[in-house]
Scaffold this motif. Structure first.
Motif, PDB file in Angstrom:
ATOM      1  N   PRO A   1     -14.413 -32.267  60.884  1.00  0.00           N
ATOM      2  CA  PRO A   1     -12.952 -32.287  60.797  1.00  0.00           C
ATOM      3  C   PRO A   1     -11.826 -32.177  59.186  1.00  0.00           C
ATOM      4  N   SER A   2     -11.104 -31.286  59.080  1.00  0.00           N
ATOM      5  CA  SER A   2     -10.678 -31.113  57.949  1.00  0.00           C
ATOM      6  C   SER A   2      -9.637 -32.438  57.038  1.00  0.00           C
ATOM      7  N   TYR A   3      -9.073 -33.137  57.790  1.00  0.00           N
ATOM      8  CA  TYR A   3      -9.004 -35.125  58.040  1.00  0.00           C
ATOM      9  C   TYR A   3      -9.807 -35.734  57.537  1.00  0.00           C
ATOM     10  N   THR A   4     -10.563 -35.866  56.475  1.00  0.00           N
ATOM     11  CA  THR A   4     -11.426 -37.093  56.291  1.00  0.00           C
ATOM     12  C   THR A   4     -11.993 -36.959  54.606  1.00  0.00           C
ATOM     13  N   PHE A   5     -12.737 -37.717  54.029  1.00  0.00           N
ATOM     14  CA  PHE A   5     -12.725 -38.090  52.614  1.00  0.00           C
ATOM     15  C   PHE A   5     -13.647 -36.985  52.780  1.00  0.00           C
ATOM     16  N   VAL A   6     -13.322 -36.652  51.298  1.00  0.00           N
ATOM     17  CA  VAL A   6     -14.346 -35.038  50.898  1.00  0.00           C
ATOM     18  C   VAL A   6     -15.357 -35.602  50.836  1.00  0.00           C
ATOM     19  N   ILE A 245      -6.091 -36.237  52.201  1.00  0.00           N
ATOM     20  CA  ILE A 245      -5.161 -35.335  52.440  1.00  0.00           C
ATOM     21  C   ILE A 245      -5.741 -33.862  52.737  1.00  0.00           C
ATOM     22  N   PRO A 246      -6.100 -33.147  53.910  1.00  0.00           N
ATOM     23  CA  PRO A 246      -6.310 -32.404  54.413  1.00  0.00           C
ATOM     24  C   PRO A 246      -7.250 -31.532  52.948  1.00  0.00           C
ATOM     25  N   LEU A 247      -9.108 -31.191  53.727  1.00  0.00           N
ATOM     26  CA  LEU A 247      -9.569 -30.754  53.196  1.00  0.00           C
ATOM     27  C   LEU A 247      -9.567 -29.025  53.073  1.00  0.00           C
ATOM     28  N   HIS A 248      -9.449 -28.561  53.995  1.00  0.00           N
ATOM     29  CA  HIS A 248      -8.885 -27.478  54.526  1.00  0.00           C
ATOM     30  C   HIS A 248      -8.249 -26.362  52.537  1.00  0.00           C
TER      31      HIS A 248
END
Length: 299
Positions: A1-6, A245-248
């Motif tokens: 998922p893009s919504y995760t910690f780095v 903050i989304p990673l993508h």
């Protein structure tokens, strides 16, 4: 998922893999299992799921997709220790799972984590990696007459001091989880009517899931109201924050991901989420003050 910690993505990028980011569901904020198939290519090796806020992903569908495509499933279970999916403990469903014992987690030793191995074929190599790339564990068991460097590895063993602290936490897990459950439900009951009036969404927990009570969040109607609400709470001495903050769309995400994949739900919800204070020592009186202050917002 893009919504995760780095670190969910960084664990793979550090070893040369290329992440492909998927969008999340609007109800649980977990990876959207209906989007996974379209992102699989002949280069795909694993599906990584995050049980956001300690609420399970739709693991039956995800495991079926993995089996159909001969892929591994790795559970990032940093939020989900003691949560359940259909009477199965989170972290025991995928082939591998990771746990976090960071200071922000339900069970903590300040820093540290664990690898959960649910497929026996990975045990021996994990043991070597933990032993700095050597087969020292086999030597200690008398299976080889000397040990040597045979693979990649590092110093992953937790210090005795942190392990002792963690052990004390684990011995109190029933008390810890019960207290967190009480805090979570106090928020839900106290804010339900207020949230309905203002169009604020409370967490959604599906009936057959047992959550880990890791956090309590609100989804505001829009980003502007989220910012006003956070400023209001901070002015009143209540420390509330947003989350990932989304990673993508990040600098590294754009540089290291295989392609830019639109994740509109991740973007929309990340701009509207508010995490309320949630910790073991949050007593009833303190929480009541927080709830009463929140209920004055919007009047």
């Amino acid at each position: 998922p893009s919504y995760t910690f780095v670190t969910t993505a960084l664990a793979f990028v550090m070893h040369g893999a290329t992440p492909v980011f998927a969008d999340i569901r609007s109800d649980t904020l977990n990876i959207d299992e209906t989007k996974i198939n379209s992102l699989i290519s002949d280069k795909t090796r694993a599906i990584v799921v995050v049980h956001y806020a300690g609420v399970a992903c739709e693991m039956d569908s995800i495991m079926a997709i993995a089996e159909q495509n001969n892929l591994w499933v790795i559970e990032d279970n940093a939020h989900g220790l003691y949560g359940q999916y259909k009477n199965r403990m989170l972290g025991t469903i995928g082939h591998l799972a990771t746990q976090s014992f960071h200071e922000t987690k339900n069970i903590s030793c300040g820093e540290g984590g664990a690898l959960v191995i649910n497929d026996s074929q990975f045990v021996e190599r994990a043991e070597v990696i933990r032993e700095k790339g050597t087969n020292r564990a086999k030597f200690f068991r008398g299976e080889v007459d000397k040990y040597s460097w045979i693979d990649k590895g590092s110093s992953y063993v937790m210090s005795d001091l942190l392990a002792a602290y963690l052990t004390a936490q684990l011995l109190q897990v029933e008390f810890i989880q019960q207290q967190r459950k009480i805090i979570w439900h106090n928020y839900y009951k106290g804010l339900d009517l207020w949230a309905r009036k203002l169009g604020v969404r409370l967490p959604i927990i599906q009936g057959e899931l047992k959550q880990a009570y890791h956090m309590f969040y609100l989804i505001m109607p829009d980003a502007s109201m989220r910012d006003r609400f956070l400023a209001y709470l901070n002015r009143n001495g209540i420390r509330a924050v947003f989350h990932y903050i989304p990673l993508h769309g990040s600098l590294m995400g754009l540089e290291r991901a295989s392609f830019y994949n639109e994740c509109p739900v991740s973007e929309a919800l990340s701009n509207r989420i508010v995490r309320l204070p949630f910790f073991l020592d949050l007593d009833f009186d303190q929480q009541n003050i927080i709830i009463k202050k929140i209920m004055l917002f919007g009047k």
